[in-house]
Design a protein around this motif. Sequence first.
Motif, PDB file in Angstrom:
ATOM      1  N   MET A  68       0.823  -1.209   0.000  1.00 41.41           N
ATOM      2  CA  MET A  68       0.000   0.000   0.000  1.00 41.41           C
ATOM      3  C   MET A  68       0.861   1.265   0.000  1.00 41.41           C
ATOM      4  O   MET A  68       0.370   2.361  -0.248  1.00 41.41           O
ATOM      5  N   GLY A  69       2.145   1.096   0.309  1.00 43.17           N
ATOM      6  CA  GLY A  69       3.066   2.229   0.278  1.00 43.17           C
ATOM      7  C   GLY A  69       3.038   3.092   1.528  1.00 43.17           C
ATOM      8  O   GLY A  69       3.611   4.174   1.549  1.00 43.17           O
ATOM      9  N   THR A  70       2.394   2.580   2.593  1.00 47.45           N
ATOM     10  CA  THR A  70       2.289   3.380   3.821  1.00 47.45           C
ATOM     11  C   THR A  70       3.461   3.150   4.769  1.00 47.45           C
ATOM     12  O   THR A  70       3.720   3.968   5.649  1.00 47.45           O
ATOM     13  N   HIS A  71       4.168   2.019   4.586  1.00 46.23           N
ATOM     14  CA  HIS A  71       5.302   1.692   5.461  1.00 46.23           C
ATOM     15  C   HIS A  71       6.426   1.054   4.651  1.00 46.23           C
ATOM     16  O   HIS A  71       6.181   0.436   3.613  1.00 46.23           O
ATOM     17  N   ALA A 105      -1.860   3.169 -11.566  1.00 42.33           N
ATOM     18  CA  ALA A 105      -0.948   2.949 -12.706  1.00 42.33           C
ATOM     19  C   ALA A 105       0.254   2.090 -12.311  1.00 42.33           C
ATOM     20  O   ALA A 105       0.777   1.333 -13.122  1.00 42.33           O
ATOM     21  N   ASP A 106       0.687   2.206 -11.045  1.00 40.12           N
ATOM     22  CA  ASP A 106       1.896   1.479 -10.611  1.00 40.12           C
ATOM     23  C   ASP A 106       1.564   0.191  -9.875  1.00 40.12           C
ATOM     24  O   ASP A 106       2.392  -0.344  -9.143  1.00 40.12           O
ATOM     25  N   PHE A 109       4.070  -2.578  -9.743  1.00 40.46           N
ATOM     26  CA  PHE A 109       5.434  -2.256  -9.311  1.00 40.46           C
ATOM     27  C   PHE A 109       5.520  -1.835  -7.843  1.00 40.46           C
ATOM     28  O   PHE A 109       6.531  -1.284  -7.427  1.00 40.46           O
ATOM     29  N   ARG A 110       4.482  -2.107  -7.059  1.00 39.54           N
ATOM     30  CA  ARG A 110       4.494  -1.680  -5.657  1.00 39.54           C
ATOM     31  C   ARG A 110       5.625  -2.340  -4.869  1.00 39.54           C
ATOM     32  O   ARG A 110       6.320  -1.687  -4.097  1.00 39.54           O
ATOM     33  N   LEU A 111       5.789  -3.647  -5.040  1.00 40.33           N
ATOM     34  CA  LEU A 111       6.842  -4.343  -4.296  1.00 40.33           C
ATOM     35  C   LEU A 111       8.220  -3.897  -4.770  1.00 40.33           C
ATOM     36  O   LEU A 111       9.112  -3.641  -3.964  1.00 40.33           O
TER      37      LEU A 111
END
Length: 261
Positions: A68-71, A105-106, A109-111
């Motif tokens: 989720m990109g929060t941590h 869009a990403d 590629f989150r990981l």
Amino acid sequence: MTNGNRIITIANQKGGVGKTTTAINLATALAAIGETVLIIDLDPQGNASTGLGIDRRDRELSSYDLLMGTHSVEQTVLPTAVPNLSIVPSTMDLLGLEMEISQEADRVFRLKRSLSAAMPYTYIIVDCPPSFNLLTMNAMAAAQSVLVPLQCEFFALEGLSQLLETVNQVRQTVNPALDIQGIVLTMFDSRNNLAQQVVNDVRTYLGDKVYHTLIPRNVRVSEAPSYGKPAILYDLKCAGSQAYLQLASEVIQRERRRKAA
């Protein structure tokens, strides 16, 4: 390659092939011979986390928060009982992730983005769910190679060809550098003629992509996760543990050859 880390995704869209068992025990074996290893548990079932003794109550942050990109990895990582081995655990929150980020869009590629920061690990092992979904796509987009556990049974080759096609699609669309690290044959029973036939067929089909090591069917390996331990800690001398130590040695030898090439 991400800052010197070697990222290996362990994937097979078929369940029950020894995928998580391979992730846990390969990571433990690599750690035991001096590598610094991180497991990222991307399976909502969280079996890799449980198998390494991480209580669900201790999973305040997980791979869900990472994607989720929060941590960051540093915020989500937990130590294990194995020296040199850490884990980003999984929770059931991952089940809703695909819906939450499907329009981003990403999303694939989150990981990869989370792992782009420099980290003190020589190997990062990603344990995928037994399906080809956005979680598996994230794992393959972030990795340099895929390790495929393959059960020694009748339908093995059929499932393998589907997986190889998937890897090929990922290579063509999101990760040109992705390679097959190797095929590891699991649940081998030497008394079973069919199992030996599968081994022969897979070796004929894929040649040196198949590891020499065969992971045997082994009661001690099956028991170990219920004690929250890798088989190598639970019973080092059992045939399964010895096989995973041998597999780790093969993985490192392949990495050395790849670097020298």
